[in-house]
Write a protein that holds these residues in place. Sequence first.
Motif, short mmCIF file in Angstrom:
data_model
loop_
_atom_site.label_atom_id
_atom_site.label_comp_id
_atom_site.label_asym_id
_atom_site.label_seq_id
_atom_site.Cartn_x
_atom_site.Cartn_y
_atom_site.Cartn_z
N MET A 157 0.83 -1.13 0.04
CA MET A 157 -0.11 -0.03 -0.02
C MET A 157 0.76 1.38 0.02
N VAL A 158 2.04 1.38 0.98
CA VAL A 158 2.87 2.22 0.99
C VAL A 158 3.38 2.76 -0.30
N GLU A 159 4.35 1.88 -0.99
CA GLU A 159 4.86 1.86 -2.29
C GLU A 159 4.11 2.38 -3.28
N SER A 160 2.81 1.77 -3.22
CA SER A 160 1.63 2.08 -4.44
C SER A 160 1.36 3.32 -4.11
N LEU A 171 5.03 10.70 7.73
CA LEU A 171 4.77 9.36 7.32
C LEU A 171 5.68 8.50 6.56
N LEU A 172 6.20 9.34 5.54
CA LEU A 172 7.30 8.99 4.53
C LEU A 172 8.57 8.46 5.47
N ALA A 173 8.92 9.44 6.12
CA ALA A 173 9.86 9.08 7.11
C ALA A 173 9.90 7.90 8.04
N ASP A 174 8.82 7.40 8.59
CA ASP A 174 8.44 6.15 9.14
C ASP A 174 8.42 5.28 8.21
N ALA A 175 8.05 5.23 7.05
CA ALA A 175 7.90 4.18 5.99
C ALA A 175 9.40 3.89 5.47
N ALA A 176 10.30 4.95 5.27
CA ALA A 176 11.58 4.58 4.74
C ALA A 176 12.37 3.96 5.93
N ASN A 177 11.88 4.24 7.10
CA ASN A 177 12.87 3.75 8.59
C ASN A 177 12.39 2.20 8.61
N ARG A 178 11.08 2.12 7.88
CA ARG A 178 10.88 0.58 8.04
C ARG A 178 11.28 -0.30 6.81
N GLY A 179 12.02 0.28 5.80
CA GLY A 179 12.70 -0.12 4.62
C GLY A 179 11.94 -0.32 3.33
N PHE A 180 10.62 0.39 3.60
CA PHE A 180 9.90 0.65 2.47
C PHE A 180 10.56 1.44 1.25
#
Length: 485
Positions: free
Chosen positions: A234-237, A346-355
């Motif tokens: 979902m995040v990457e889409s 939110l993108l910072a969180d996503a990047a931190n999760r490896g997305f």
Amino acid sequence: MKNLKTIFFAGALLLTIASCDDLDTLNENTKAYTTTIPSALMTTSQVNYSYFLTNASVNDNNFRGYAQYWSTSTYTDEVNYNQAKRNLGNSHSVILYRDVLKDLQVAKNMITNEQALGSIEIAVKKNKLAVLDIQIIMAYQTLVDIFGDIVYSEALDITNHPTPKYDDAKTVYLDLARRLDEAIGNLDSGNKSFDSADLIYKGNVAKWKKLANSVKLKMGLHLADVDAAKAKAMVESAYNSGLMNNNSENALFQYFSTTVDQNPLYTSLVDETQIILTEFFVNELNAKSDPRRDIFFDPISKIDGVYKGAPYAKQVTYSGYSLPGVRIKQNTNPGVIFDYTETCFLLADAANRGFSVGGTAADYYEKGIRSSMDYWNVSSADADAYIARTDVAFATASGTDKQKIAYQLWIAYYNRGFEAWTEYRRLDFPILVAPPTAVAEAEGKVPVRNIYSLFDSTLNRDNYNAAATAIGGDKMTTKLFWDKF
């Protein structure tokens, strides 16, 4: 004066009767609409959704207290987490189901039944339905994030489902994600939608698409700790489809100076003398010389030259502590539905999760801070100085990377109580401590949920009992499905 008004009214009525052969037409307004207009329903739903997010009434919104930005000086039941006293569950349900979702659904049904001729009309119709669906999805997500399991598949149909069942919260989330994909796919930025009836984007379909993708980003991250694969997809889409890029794309609800159209905070902050800043929030910003202080807080309310916050949830003297800022008190200050700052963190969180979202956690962390500074009109020089501090810079600030992101997001969410409370629950930072005077039902903790309406337990008892059992108890300490840590 009263007699003069009576005489005038009587005379006008006699003149009207004398000039009309058909008295049945007297009550007809030939300029009024005789049927409900879908665009008007959407407008009212936007008014009510913004009210829900923006207001600070003790009857409707105590989330800024839960996030520990604000407290109250005299009447402290709400900041001591007494959810039952004012039946807050009912208030949230009434606003979101009756005043937001019902209007949106009726508007959707009406537009669905409209006949569209030609490719342009068909495209405009699809845009309108997609814009309505995005708002319906946001309202249902808000309900899940408040209560957990909610009435969903049998909602808004009192004829066929007078006592509706509650649906599993994760199942609702996944269905909302599916519907969001459909809505995004149906948006055509080359054609119009609602125009001026849309009080958020004035019918700008391209901005609605970016908002929808940003909502999808947030929903995906809410799933990250319970369904990592779905969250990543979902995040990457959402990122690849296009998110908010700057503050000009913020979803804002503009208020005006007239009493009926003013920001609801004006009543709570200007007409009343209850809300004060908490010492926890003030001390955190003071410690870092945060340049947003003179905007977040009212400079004339400094105590002995410095900002001073009050002990949370304790009865105190109103005049002894600092108050919310001038801009926040303005009756024309817009309400925020969603913004670029939120998207960055939110993108910072996503990047931190490896997305894979096109940048690093550090990149988006800094963009989030700068975006917040820009929104609040802080100078670039002051923003630079703040970010350069060793206790702010991503590389040197204390805590884990997740905690750094959560902490700065919490600051940036100031005046957005519901979202601040939601992300505090999800990211588990900063550490907020319940006051010793909190109601016993809080079990010494900051609430992680709002209890259902008292009317649910009396008017829909069987389904209420089933829902309460399914989530682990209708308590403010019962964690939502996405709140795993």
